[in-house]
Structures are given as structure tokens and as C-alpha cells.
Write a protein that holds these residues in place. Structure first.
Motif, PDB file in Angstrom:
ATOM      1  N   THR A 216      -1.744   5.444  -9.976  1.00 49.00           N
ATOM      2  CA  THR A 216      -0.879   4.443  -9.351  1.00 49.00           C
ATOM      3  C   THR A 216      -0.983   4.557  -7.832  1.00 49.00           C
ATOM      4  O   THR A 216      -1.442   5.578  -7.302  1.00 49.00           O
ATOM      5  N   TYR A 217      -0.526   3.542  -7.155  1.00 41.91           N
ATOM      6  CA  TYR A 217      -0.511   3.543  -5.690  1.00 41.91           C
ATOM      7  C   TYR A 217       0.318   4.711  -5.168  1.00 41.91           C
ATOM      8  O   TYR A 217      -0.095   5.426  -4.248  1.00 41.91           O
TER       9      TYR A 217
ATOM     10  N   HIS B 143      -5.760  -0.255  -0.719  1.00 45.65           N
ATOM     11  CA  HIS B 143      -5.629   0.627  -1.884  1.00 45.65           C
ATOM     12  C   HIS B 143      -4.591   0.083  -2.870  1.00 45.65           C
ATOM     13  O   HIS B 143      -4.690   0.309  -4.067  1.00 45.65           O
ATOM     14  N   ASP B 144      -3.622  -0.616  -2.334  1.00 50.80           N
ATOM     15  CA  ASP B 144      -2.611  -1.238  -3.189  1.00 50.80           C
ATOM     16  C   ASP B 144      -3.222  -2.428  -3.924  1.00 50.80           C
ATOM     17  O   ASP B 144      -2.941  -2.656  -5.093  1.00 50.80           O
TER      18      ASP B 144
ATOM     19  N   PRO C  90      -7.121  -1.235  -7.242  1.00 52.34           N
ATOM     20  CA  PRO C  90      -6.897   0.028  -7.974  1.00 52.34           C
ATOM     21  C   PRO C  90      -8.131   0.919  -8.059  1.00 52.34           C
ATOM     22  O   PRO C  90      -8.002   2.137  -8.134  1.00 52.34           O
TER      23      PRO C  90
ATOM     24  N   ARG D  89      -8.273   3.921  -5.742  1.00 54.77           N
ATOM     25  CA  ARG D  89      -7.288   5.000  -5.891  1.00 54.77           C
ATOM     26  C   ARG D  89      -7.866   6.133  -6.732  1.00 54.77           C
ATOM     27  O   ARG D  89      -7.467   6.364  -7.858  1.00 54.77           O
TER      28      ARG D  89
END
Length: 96
Positions: free
Chosen positions: A2-3, A41-42, A45, A48
């Protein structure tokens, strides 16, 4: 990941790789986030990853070091301007 987990990983890497205090690492990541450094990055995905987290930790730390060095240079220059030029003993041709 996840972020949020990605940001946590960047923060953890800063503390592990550069022996930063937790608070300093958190502040650095939060400042980068406020400056929209992590927007991509948000949005993506696939960015990440653990490898990318390490890359970002290194980049953030180097940028921080560059800012600190620049501030120190500016402070030294300001100090030199306020104290005037340094002069030493005059040297020149010897008189006979």
C-alpha cells in the motif's frame, strides 16, 4: 504494498541506512509528501516496491544533505560579509 506501507518502508530505511532518529526520518518523509514528491507512487502501485523505497530513501537523504550544505555555505558567506574581509600581514617587496 500500500501507499502507506511504502512510506513506512522509506522511513524505516532512512533510520537503518543513515542512523537517523525516527522523528527526523518521519519529518523528512512527511516534508517530501507535503511537497508532493510521492504523488507518482500513489498513482502507480507498481512503483511501491522495496527496491524503489530504497531508491527514494537515498534520494531524500542526499537532497537533505545538499540542503544542509547549502545552508552552511550561505551562513559562512553571510558571516564573512558581516565581519569584513580577513587581512593578514602585508607581504611585498622588501625595502633595502
Amino acid at each position: 504494498m500500500t501507499y502507506e506501507a511504502f512510506l513506512d518502508e522509506v522511513t524505516t530505511l532512512l533510520t537503518e541506512m543513515y542512523d537517523m532518529e525516527d522523528e527526523a526520518a518521519i519529518k523528512l518523509v512527511m516534508q517530501a509528501q507535503d511537497a508532493e514528491y510521492f504523488v507518482i507512487h500513489d498513482d502507480k502501485p507498481e512503483l511501491r516496491t522495496l527496491e524503489q523505497a530504497k531508491t527514494e530513501a537515498v534520494a531524500l537523504y542526499k537532497a537533505r544533505q545538499n540542503r544542509v550544505e547549502t545552508q552552511q555555505k550561505q551562513q559562512r558567506a553571510q558571516h564573512q560579509r558581516s565581519t569584513g574581509p580577513k587581512t593578514g600581514p602585508k607581504t611585498g617587496p622588501k625595502k633595502r
